[in-house]
Design a protein around this motif. Structure first.
Motif, PDB file in Angstrom:
ATOM      1  N   ARG A 153       0.837  -1.210   0.000  1.00  0.00           N
ATOM      2  CA  ARG A 153       0.000   0.000   0.000  1.00  0.00           C
ATOM      3  C   ARG A 153       0.871   1.260   0.000  1.00  0.00           C
ATOM      4  O   ARG A 153       0.570   2.235  -0.704  1.00  0.00           O
ATOM      5  N   SER A 154       1.945   1.259   0.781  1.00  0.00           N
ATOM      6  CA  SER A 154       2.850   2.406   0.801  1.00  0.00           C
ATOM      7  C   SER A 154       3.501   2.622  -0.559  1.00  0.00           C
ATOM      8  O   SER A 154       3.684   3.757  -1.007  1.00  0.00           O
ATOM      9  N   ALA A 155       3.867   1.521  -1.232  1.00  0.00           N
ATOM     10  CA  ALA A 155       4.445   1.633  -2.575  1.00  0.00           C
ATOM     11  C   ALA A 155       3.432   2.221  -3.551  1.00  0.00           C
ATOM     12  O   ALA A 155       3.779   3.034  -4.418  1.00  0.00           O
ATOM     13  N   ILE A 156       2.180   1.822  -3.417  1.00  0.00           N
ATOM     14  CA  ILE A 156       1.113   2.360  -4.274  1.00  0.00           C
ATOM     15  C   ILE A 156       0.966   3.860  -4.051  1.00  0.00           C
ATOM     16  O   ILE A 156       0.869   4.642  -5.011  1.00  0.00           O
ATOM     17  N   ILE A 157       0.973   4.296  -2.794  1.00  0.00           N
ATOM     18  CA  ILE A 157       0.852   5.723  -2.490  1.00  0.00           C
ATOM     19  C   ILE A 157       2.041   6.489  -3.050  1.00  0.00           C
ATOM     20  O   ILE A 157       1.897   7.577  -3.613  1.00  0.00           O
ATOM     21  N   ALA A 158       3.255   5.912  -2.922  1.00  0.00           N
ATOM     22  CA  ALA A 158       4.459   6.588  -3.399  1.00  0.00           C
ATOM     23  C   ALA A 158       4.409   6.816  -4.909  1.00  0.00           C
ATOM     24  O   ALA A 158       4.943   7.811  -5.407  1.00  0.00           O
ATOM     25  N   SER A 263      19.498   0.834  -4.220  1.00  0.00           N
ATOM     26  CA  SER A 263      19.023   0.126  -3.037  1.00  0.00           C
ATOM     27  C   SER A 263      19.052   1.028  -1.809  1.00  0.00           C
ATOM     28  O   SER A 263      20.018   1.770  -1.591  1.00  0.00           O
ATOM     29  N   PRO A 264      18.030   0.964  -0.942  1.00  0.00           N
ATOM     30  CA  PRO A 264      18.058   1.753   0.306  1.00  0.00           C
ATOM     31  C   PRO A 264      19.162   1.310   1.252  1.00  0.00           C
ATOM     32  O   PRO A 264      19.604   2.090   2.105  1.00  0.00           O
ATOM     33  N   TRP A 265      19.635   0.060   1.087  1.00  0.00           N
ATOM     34  CA  TRP A 265      20.719  -0.409   1.946  1.00  0.00           C
ATOM     35  C   TRP A 265      22.038   0.295   1.638  1.00  0.00           C
ATOM     36  O   TRP A 265      22.993   0.190   2.413  1.00  0.00           O
ATOM     37  N   ARG A 266      22.102   1.007   0.506  1.00  0.00           N
ATOM     38  CA  ARG A 266      23.277   1.805   0.157  1.00  0.00           C
ATOM     39  C   ARG A 266      23.050   3.291   0.408  1.00  0.00           C
ATOM     40  O   ARG A 266      23.814   4.129  -0.051  1.00  0.00           O
ATOM     41  N   ASP A 267      21.996   3.605   1.138  1.00  0.00           N
ATOM     42  CA  ASP A 267      21.615   4.993   1.408  1.00  0.00           C
ATOM     43  C   ASP A 267      21.680   5.245   2.914  1.00  0.00           C
ATOM     44  O   ASP A 267      20.689   5.072   3.626  1.00  0.00           O
ATOM     45  N   PRO A 268      22.852   5.640   3.440  1.00  0.00           N
ATOM     46  CA  PRO A 268      22.992   5.787   4.899  1.00  0.00           C
ATOM     47  C   PRO A 268      22.048   6.816   5.494  1.00  0.00           C
ATOM     48  O   PRO A 268      21.592   6.659   6.631  1.00  0.00           O
ATOM     49  N   ARG A 269      21.733   7.878   4.747  1.00  0.00           N
ATOM     50  CA  ARG A 269      20.811   8.889   5.281  1.00  0.00           C
ATOM     51  C   ARG A 269      19.429   8.295   5.503  1.00  0.00           C
ATOM     52  O   ARG A 269      18.796   8.525   6.543  1.00  0.00           O
ATOM     53  N   TYR A 270      18.965   7.513   4.537  1.00  0.00           N
ATOM     54  CA  TYR A 270      17.628   6.927   4.675  1.00  0.00           C
ATOM     55  C   TYR A 270      17.616   5.863   5.775  1.00  0.00           C
ATOM     56  O   TYR A 270      16.640   5.747   6.521  1.00  0.00           O
ATOM     57  N   ASP A 394      14.480   7.060  -3.032  1.00  0.00           N
ATOM     58  CA  ASP A 394      14.794   7.016  -4.466  1.00  0.00           C
ATOM     59  C   ASP A 394      13.553   6.517  -5.198  1.00  0.00           C
ATOM     60  O   ASP A 394      13.091   5.395  -4.944  1.00  0.00           O
ATOM     61  N   PRO A 395      12.964   7.314  -6.098  1.00  0.00           N
ATOM     62  CA  PRO A 395      11.730   6.902  -6.771  1.00  0.00           C
ATOM     63  C   PRO A 395      11.884   5.660  -7.638  1.00  0.00           C
ATOM     64  O   PRO A 395      10.894   5.002  -7.945  1.00  0.00           O
ATOM     65  N   VAL A 396      13.131   5.335  -8.030  1.00  0.00           N
ATOM     66  CA  VAL A 396      13.342   4.150  -8.865  1.00  0.00           C
ATOM     67  C   VAL A 396      12.933   2.884  -8.113  1.00  0.00           C
ATOM     68  O   VAL A 396      12.398   1.942  -8.692  1.00  0.00           O
ATOM     69  N   ARG A 397      13.173   2.874  -6.796  1.00  0.00           N
ATOM     70  CA  ARG A 397      12.811   1.708  -5.982  1.00  0.00           C
ATOM     71  C   ARG A 397      11.937   2.158  -4.812  1.00  0.00           C
ATOM     72  O   ARG A 397      12.239   1.897  -3.646  1.00  0.00           O
ATOM     73  N   ALA A 398      10.847   2.807  -5.164  1.00  0.00           N
ATOM     74  CA  ALA A 398       9.953   3.370  -4.145  1.00  0.00           C
ATOM     75  C   ALA A 398       9.429   2.299  -3.202  1.00  0.00           C
ATOM     76  O   ALA A 398       9.339   2.505  -1.989  1.00  0.00           O
ATOM     77  N   GLY A 399       9.063   1.134  -3.747  1.00  0.00           N
ATOM     78  CA  GLY A 399       8.515   0.083  -2.902  1.00  0.00           C
ATOM     79  C   GLY A 399       9.525  -0.434  -1.901  1.00  0.00           C
ATOM     80  O   GLY A 399       9.216  -0.624  -0.724  1.00  0.00           O
ATOM     81  N   THR A 400      10.753  -0.670  -2.341  1.00  0.00           N
ATOM     82  CA  THR A 400      11.792  -1.179  -1.448  1.00  0.00           C
ATOM     83  C   THR A 400      12.094  -0.167  -0.344  1.00  0.00           C
ATOM     84  O   THR A 400      12.263  -0.534   0.823  1.00  0.00           O
TER      85      THR A 400
END
Length: 460
Positions: A153-158, A263-270, A394-400
């Protein structure tokens, strides 16, 4: 009154124009119903609201009867009930990430429909639970697919909304969720009043059926809520203009490397935002566990106040969540409301602690003040967290990204009973002070991340 005051009608000729203008303004002002309908004018939001309104009534029914159903009807001892609930929460941690990641690779619409259908069927299956193992398996299935559906659902909203409309959609859905759960809790009280196995099982079946009825709304979601399809091998060959196997393999490998870079795992801020939001999310554990036990064990306030404070919290969330969420798509605003929430929650913890040892009505007044501050901290922290979780992803992987953020909240929910018990319940005022420091640090840390991101945005 001054002779030249604009409200002094004795010195102003009555032309009749002002009342006409005022009447016209009154006619032009939309009614409350019109404003509510306008807030869900988007077709995707209307569908999600309809599905949430139906299914969350079932959730409210189930939340009301769960523990007593396990203990009185299934016959599980309290220790086994705790294991069942903890296992469901642990399954939800895994599902939060998995649901978001799958929504980037497959149809988010099909995922939320499948997950909701399985959860509804699993809820109905509780009527067949007759021992610990059966209850544990069903609870894990329910917990997994509930959180998986939430991430989808969150991915759909994004993807379906942008900027402020995304935070508005989350706020509207949370408001609807609170209203529906409150209504479902009222229905669940019927089982508690009747106290029979048939009443419990009948309402649990009804809760599952409501989940399944929500599917009639979800199937109407448009295809634009899904992630763009990733390139196939044939498309890569066409794009490169080569049928050379090694060149094609290299192109596919490059595309996969690019996918991993998002990938969000490569995004320390997130990841830092996720951790801080998870820590602040333990405030739900304060309301669900800490406050009831504190009132019952350490204050002179009547236990009925626990229910009153829960209703008060629900009312504040329903009334103020949407207005408080306006503008939080702006990083500065999101950071500011997160900082305000931090101070409110820290203050609420200290005021809760101060209620111990006070006379009855003084304790009641103090607890109500603390609960109001706590409710507004909840509303503001949610609004700020939603805005940042969308805008920094990152909008490319909004769901992840949304799956990782949701996983953080699930971990916070899993840890909160242990943390609240180890601090406030065990050590009294000193423990409440530690909790206040934890919430203040996590909220101000969120504010710092938002401020740094806002400063970096123009350069980017």
């Amino acid at each position: 009154m001054s002779p030249t005051s604009p409200t002094d009608t004795s010195t102003t000729p009555d032309t009749g124009a002002t009342p006409a203008v005022e009447a016209s303004a009154r006619e032009a002002r939309p009614s409350l119903v019109a404003r509510l309908l306008a807030s869900v004018s988007d077709p995707v939001l209307r569908i999600l609201v309809g599905a949430t309104l139906i299914s969350r009534i079932g959730r409210g029914v189930f939340l009301t009867v769960t523990v007593l159903y396990f203990t009185l009807i299934v016959g599980l001892p309290p220790g086994e009930v705790a294991i069942v609930l903890a296992a469901a929460s642990a399954a939800g941690v895994v599902a939060s990430f998995a649901g978001g990641a799958l929504a980037d690779r497959f149809s988010a619409k099909k995922l939320i429909i499948a997950f909701t259908a399985i959860e509804g069927a699993a809820l109905i299956a509780y009527v067949f639970a007759g021992d610990f193992v059966t209850a544990l398996v069903i609870a894990v299935i329910c917990g997994f697919f509930e959180q998986g559906a939430n991430s989808a659902r969150s991915a759909i909203i994004a993807r379906a909304f942008e900027g402020e409309s995304r935070v508005h959609a989350r706020a509207v859905l949370r408001t609807v969720t609170n209203v529906s759960i409150a209504a479902g809790s009222g229905l669940g009280a019927l089982a508690l009043a009747l106290g029979t196995a048939e009443a419990y099982r009948g309402l649990i079946v009804g809760a599952g059926v409501l989940y399944l009825l929500g599917l009639f709304q979800l199937v109407r979601l448009p295809s634009r809520v899904d992630a763009p399809a990733r390139p196939t091998v044939a498309e890569v060959v066409t794009a490169t203009g080569s049928v050379d196997a090694s060149a094609t393999a290299e192109a596919i490998a490059a595309e996969r490397r690019d996918w991993r870079r998002h990938s969000p795992w490569r995004d320390p801020r997130y990841l830092a935002l996720t951790v801080l939001s998870a820590v602040f999310g333990m405030q739900f554990g304060v309301g669900e566990l800490g406050v009831p036990l504190w009132i019952q064990r350490e204050t002179a306030a009547p236990e009925v106040l626990i229910a009153v404070l829960l209703v008060l919290n629900c009312i504040i969330v329903v009334v103020f969540q949407v207005p408080a969420s306006r503008g939080t798509h702006d990083l500065r605003v999101a950071g500011r409301v997160s900082a305000i929430a931090a101070w409110l929650m820290a203050g609420a913890c200290l005021v809760y602690a101060a209620a111990a040892g006070l006379p009855v009505w003084f304790a009641v007044a103090v607890l109500v003040i603390a609960a109001i501050a706590h409710a507004f901290a909840e509303v503001l922290s949610q609004a700020g967290g939603w805005g940042l979780s969308f805008e920094l992803a990152d909008p490319v992987r909004a769901g992840t990204y949304q799956g990782v953020f949701g996983m953080g909240y699930s971990i916070g929910a899993l840890a909160s009973p242990l943390v609240v018990n180890a601090t406030a319940i065990t050590h009294g005022f000193a423990g409440w002070a530690v909790l206040a420091a934890i919430f203040l640090a996590s909220g101000l840390g969120t504010w710092w991340i938002a401020r740094r991101a806002a400063l970096a945005a123009p350069a980017a």
